[in-house]
Design a protein around this motif. Structure first.
Motif, PDB file in Angstrom:
ATOM      1  N   SER A 354      -0.384   9.970   2.397  1.00 46.57           N
ATOM      2  CA  SER A 354      -0.671   9.842   0.964  1.00 46.57           C
ATOM      3  C   SER A 354       0.636   9.923   0.193  1.00 46.57           C
ATOM      4  O   SER A 354       1.646  10.396   0.723  1.00 46.57           O
ATOM      5  CB  SER A 354      -1.625  10.944   0.499  1.00 46.57           C
ATOM      6  OG  SER A 354      -1.036  12.229   0.687  1.00 46.57           O
ATOM      7  N   PRO A 388       4.442   6.868   2.100  1.00 49.48           N
ATOM      8  CA  PRO A 388       4.048   6.313   3.395  1.00 49.48           C
ATOM      9  C   PRO A 388       4.400   4.826   3.523  1.00 49.48           C
ATOM     10  O   PRO A 388       4.372   4.079   2.547  1.00 49.48           O
ATOM     11  CB  PRO A 388       2.531   6.522   3.423  1.00 49.48           C
ATOM     12  CG  PRO A 388       2.294   7.673   2.513  1.00 49.48           C
ATOM     13  CD  PRO A 388       3.304   7.520   1.413  1.00 49.48           C
ATOM     14  N   SER A 389       4.715   4.406   4.739  1.00 49.90           N
ATOM     15  CA  SER A 389       4.999   2.987   5.001  1.00 49.90           C
ATOM     16  C   SER A 389       3.673   2.269   5.202  1.00 49.90           C
ATOM     17  O   SER A 389       3.256   2.006   6.328  1.00 49.90           O
ATOM     18  CB  SER A 389       5.906   2.826   6.219  1.00 49.90           C
ATOM     19  OG  SER A 389       5.345   3.475   7.340  1.00 49.90           O
ATOM     20  N   ASP A 390       3.048   1.964   4.083  1.00 49.12           N
ATOM     21  CA  ASP A 390       1.716   1.367   4.082  1.00 49.12           C
ATOM     22  C   ASP A 390       1.682   0.219   3.083  1.00 49.12           C
ATOM     23  O   ASP A 390       1.633   0.445   1.873  1.00 49.12           O
ATOM     24  CB  ASP A 390       0.685   2.430   3.709  1.00 49.12           C
ATOM     25  CG  ASP A 390      -0.731   1.877   3.613  1.00 49.12           C
ATOM     26  OD1 ASP A 390      -0.942   0.699   3.946  1.00 49.12           O
ATOM     27  OD2 ASP A 390      -1.628   2.648   3.199  1.00 49.12           O
ATOM     28  N   THR A 392      -0.584  -1.578   2.079  1.00 46.98           N
ATOM     29  CA  THR A 392      -1.763  -1.636   1.212  1.00 46.98           C
ATOM     30  C   THR A 392      -1.571  -0.847  -0.077  1.00 46.98           C
ATOM     31  O   THR A 392      -2.363  -0.985  -1.014  1.00 46.98           O
ATOM     32  CB  THR A 392      -3.017  -1.112   1.938  1.00 46.98           C
ATOM     33  OG1 THR A 392      -2.859   0.288   2.218  1.00 46.98           O
ATOM     34  CG2 THR A 392      -3.243  -1.861   3.234  1.00 46.98           C
ATOM     35  N   ILE A 393      -0.531  -0.021  -0.145  1.00 50.08           N
ATOM     36  CA  ILE A 393      -0.220   0.678  -1.403  1.00 50.08           C
ATOM     37  C   ILE A 393       0.079  -0.340  -2.492  1.00 50.08           C
ATOM     38  O   ILE A 393      -0.221  -0.107  -3.666  1.00 50.08           O
ATOM     39  CB  ILE A 393       0.953   1.656  -1.204  1.00 50.08           C
ATOM     40  CG1 ILE A 393       0.507   2.825  -0.321  1.00 50.08           C
ATOM     41  CG2 ILE A 393       1.478   2.184  -2.540  1.00 50.08           C
ATOM     42  CD1 ILE A 393       1.623   3.765   0.075  1.00 50.08           C
ATOM     43  N   SER A 449       5.438  -2.560   9.086  1.00 47.54           N
ATOM     44  CA  SER A 449       4.612  -1.545   8.425  1.00 47.54           C
ATOM     45  C   SER A 449       5.050  -1.289   6.986  1.00 47.54           C
ATOM     46  O   SER A 449       4.660  -0.287   6.392  1.00 47.54           O
ATOM     47  CB  SER A 449       4.650  -0.233   9.233  1.00 47.54           C
ATOM     48  OG  SER A 449       3.635   0.645   8.835  1.00 47.54           O
ATOM     49  N   THR A 451       7.983  -0.525   6.025  1.00 45.19           N
ATOM     50  CA  THR A 451       8.960   0.556   5.957  1.00 45.19           C
ATOM     51  C   THR A 451      10.195   0.145   5.166  1.00 45.19           C
ATOM     52  O   THR A 451      10.616  -1.018   5.187  1.00 45.19           O
ATOM     53  CB  THR A 451       9.365   1.022   7.368  1.00 45.19           C
ATOM     54  OG1 THR A 451      10.347   2.057   7.263  1.00 45.19           O
ATOM     55  CG2 THR A 451       9.959  -0.109   8.175  1.00 45.19           C
TER      56      THR A 451
END
Length: 581
Positions: A354, A388-390, A392-393, A449, A451
């Motif tokens: 998160s 986070p390496s996401d 979808t953020i 990812s 990153t």
């Protein structure tokens, strides 16, 4: 003269191209974006010029060595200034601390905050320096294709210490050295430079504290784009061809029993497909993207299953802010550390990622020393928030038009900086605003990812355990950049370019190459097997300046292959060969 195609014109791609051209190869760089630089690119808007990524100039001798390989120097190419203070640390509920350019004064700062810490810090920094010099001499400038050159007295005598530093996290070593939470944070934050957390990064990387507490922090006037510009110019001067708006889609490989590269396919800005022949292909693009999209599964050294077991570094929320008026509350480099230090890293690297709130973050204000980056009467502010390496953020955009989650987080961050630094009207004074999120890195830079930097520097992803710089399945395919050895950061990317040249030469030494770079094969002589010829060597040596002796291993007649590398490290863990060379 071997034909070489380098994929990607970030710092590692440009540096690799420059060194390979100087070594006698015919080099073309293909960059998918309209301009060079990659993560170290630049953005200009309404009189402001922002460095898009890197902003800390550390390990200055690595930059200088790279330039000297090309017959010049950092002093000739850049205008470097020493920052004093090196950086300011703002705490959630405590007085700020300035880390200065004088190492002795920094020891005094620690002693004033925690009486009795000076002696422990002296030992900590002495160990950091010793480990740093050992790393440069034995572990950074090697491909690990052969581990025998590591069996030196200086390494063997330090094995107990090295084992302890590898198995103990950085946070533990910091806690053994100082008890004040703020000082522990100052010793632990360099893990973020490595795309990691101090709670999972080996304490080997306490060597980073030598760089900021002892060595000092520099800044290249004009910003980090001047570094990219200088390397691009040097590459072109060596004969490199740089093609932008050329997105590589496929690495071409023969159908022989032992596949080898024959070139690449790329698509230009108009969508037209092209093919370019090559004896050697070097991908300085994201390694996950290269392997999983440019090669068929059977030819991938690092397939998706490999990445499924790896830890990406953090993603990032980036803010580029043009602010009206001065901001004396901020130094050039500023770190904001929350009281919930460990919880913030757990939010980024834990099982249920998160965005931390509040977040520990970084603020850069280059306009305080460099008037070229902002109009008169305005400040240039860059903010980096590890998240986070996401992907979808979401993605960012100009003027608050990014994805809702990204822009909402940016609003929180601006309010946090205003509160902690005592700038209550900060939001009202912003005249330029741009955001970037993990989605931008995934889409624009093909980052694994999403990153920000690459694979985190955990034990399993450092040194000889990190992905190697050669394909084990395709002859003539090599890698450079932060995804591979030696790792993350601008200095590491420059070193990766040098390791590439050593790999092609069959040089398994651990030391930096002699300056300036001299081709291994003289004009008209036979080339090392698999490495192509260097027909223009004589001319390049003459242009390179004073001759110097090549390292003993540089006279090898054949590059170390994946098979021989595996054979020379047969006592390594079972998973290592697939991860290394």
């Amino acid at each position: 003269m071997s034909r070489v195609v380098v994929i990607g014109a970030g710092i590692s791609g440009l540096a690799s191209a420059a060194l390979l051209a100087r070594d006698g190869h015919d080099v073309t760089v293909l960059e998918g974006r309209p301009s060079v630089g990659g993560r170290a690119g630049s953005w200009e808007h309404r009189g402001f010029r922002f460095d898009l990524g890197p902003s800390w100039y550390l390990m200055p001798e690595v930059f200088d060595h790279f330039y000297k390989l090309l017959g010049t120097s950092a002093d000739e190419q850049l205008k470097l200034v020493t920052l004093d203070p090196g950086y300011r640390v703002l705490f959630e509920n405590a007085e700020s601390i300035d880390i200065v350019a004088d190492p002795e004064e920094n020891l005094e700062i620690f002693e004033r905050i925690e009486p009795g810490s000076r002696e422990r810090m002296q030992k900590y920094l002495a160990s950091a320096l010793d480990t740093y010099e050992m790393a440069k001499r034995r572990f950074l400038y090697t491909s690990f294709a052969d581990l025998r050159p590591l069996l030196r007295r200086d390494v063997i005598s330090r094995l107990p210490k090295l084992a302890r530093l590898l198995l103990q996290p950085l946070s533990t070593l910091a806690a053994k050295t100082v008890t004040d939470p703020r000082l522990r944070q100052i010793l632990g934050f360099p893990a973020v430079f490595l795309g990691s957390s101090p709670f999972i990064t080996p304490s080997m990387y306490h060597l980073m504290s030598h760089l900021d507490l002892d060595d000092g922090v520099l800044y290249p006037m004009g910003g980090f784009i001047t570094l990219i510009d200088s390397i691009e110019k040097l590459a072109r001067a060596e004969g490199v061809t740089v093609v932008t708006d050329a997105r590589v889609t496929r690495i071409l490989v023969t159908d022989d029993r032992k596949p080898r590269t024959t070139g690449v396919e790329y698509v230009d800005a108009a969508g037209k497909a092209h093919t370019i022949d090559a004896d050697i292909v070097v991908s300085a693009a994201d390694l996950h993207h290269t392997e999983t999209t440019m090669l068929p599964r059977e030819l991938q050294t690092y397939p998706q299953e490999y990445w499924d077991k790896r830890t990406p570094g953090p993603g990032a929320l980036l803010l580029y802010l043009g602010v009206e008026g001065e901001l004396p509350q901020l130094e050039h480099h500023n770190l904001l550390f929350t009281e919930e230090w460990k919880e913030g890293f757990d939010a980024i690297f834990g099982e249920n990622p998160s965005i931390p709130n509040p977040a520990s973050l970084y603020v850069c204000k280059p306009s305080g020393i460099d008037p070229s980056v902002a109009p008169d009467g305005f400040e240039n502010v860059f903010v980096l928030v590890p998240i986070p390496s996401d992907p979808t953020i979401g993605r960012g955009e100009i003027d608050g038009d990014g994805d809702p989650r990204v822009e909402a987080a940016a609003d929180h961050v601006i309010a946090q900086i205003a509160n902690w630094a005592g700038i209550p009207d900060l939001a009202d004074r912003i005249v330029v605003r741009r955001t970037m999120g993990p989605g931008d890195f995934a889409t624009d830079l093909n980052s694994w990812s999403g990153t920000l930097l690459g694979p985190a520097h955990t034990l399993k992803q450092s040194a000889l355990f990190r992905a190697g710089n050669i394909s084990k399945r395709v002859d003539g395919l090599y890698y450079a950049g932060g995804s591979t050895i030696p790792g993350i950061g601008l200095p590491m990317c420059l070193i990766s370019a040098e390791i590439l040249v050593k790999r092609l030469r069959g040089d398994v030494s651990t030391e930096p190459m002699p300056e300036p770079l001299r081709p291994t094969v003289a004009a008209g002589a036979a080339a090392p097997a698999g490495a192509g010829t260097t027909g223009t060597a004589g001319a390049r040596v003459a242009r390179g300046g004073v001759a110097s002796a090549a390292s003993p291993a540089a006279t090898a007649t054949e590059p170390t292959t994946g098979a021989t590398a595996a054979a020379s490290t047969s006592d390594a863990p079972a998973e290592m060969p697939a991860e290394r060379s």
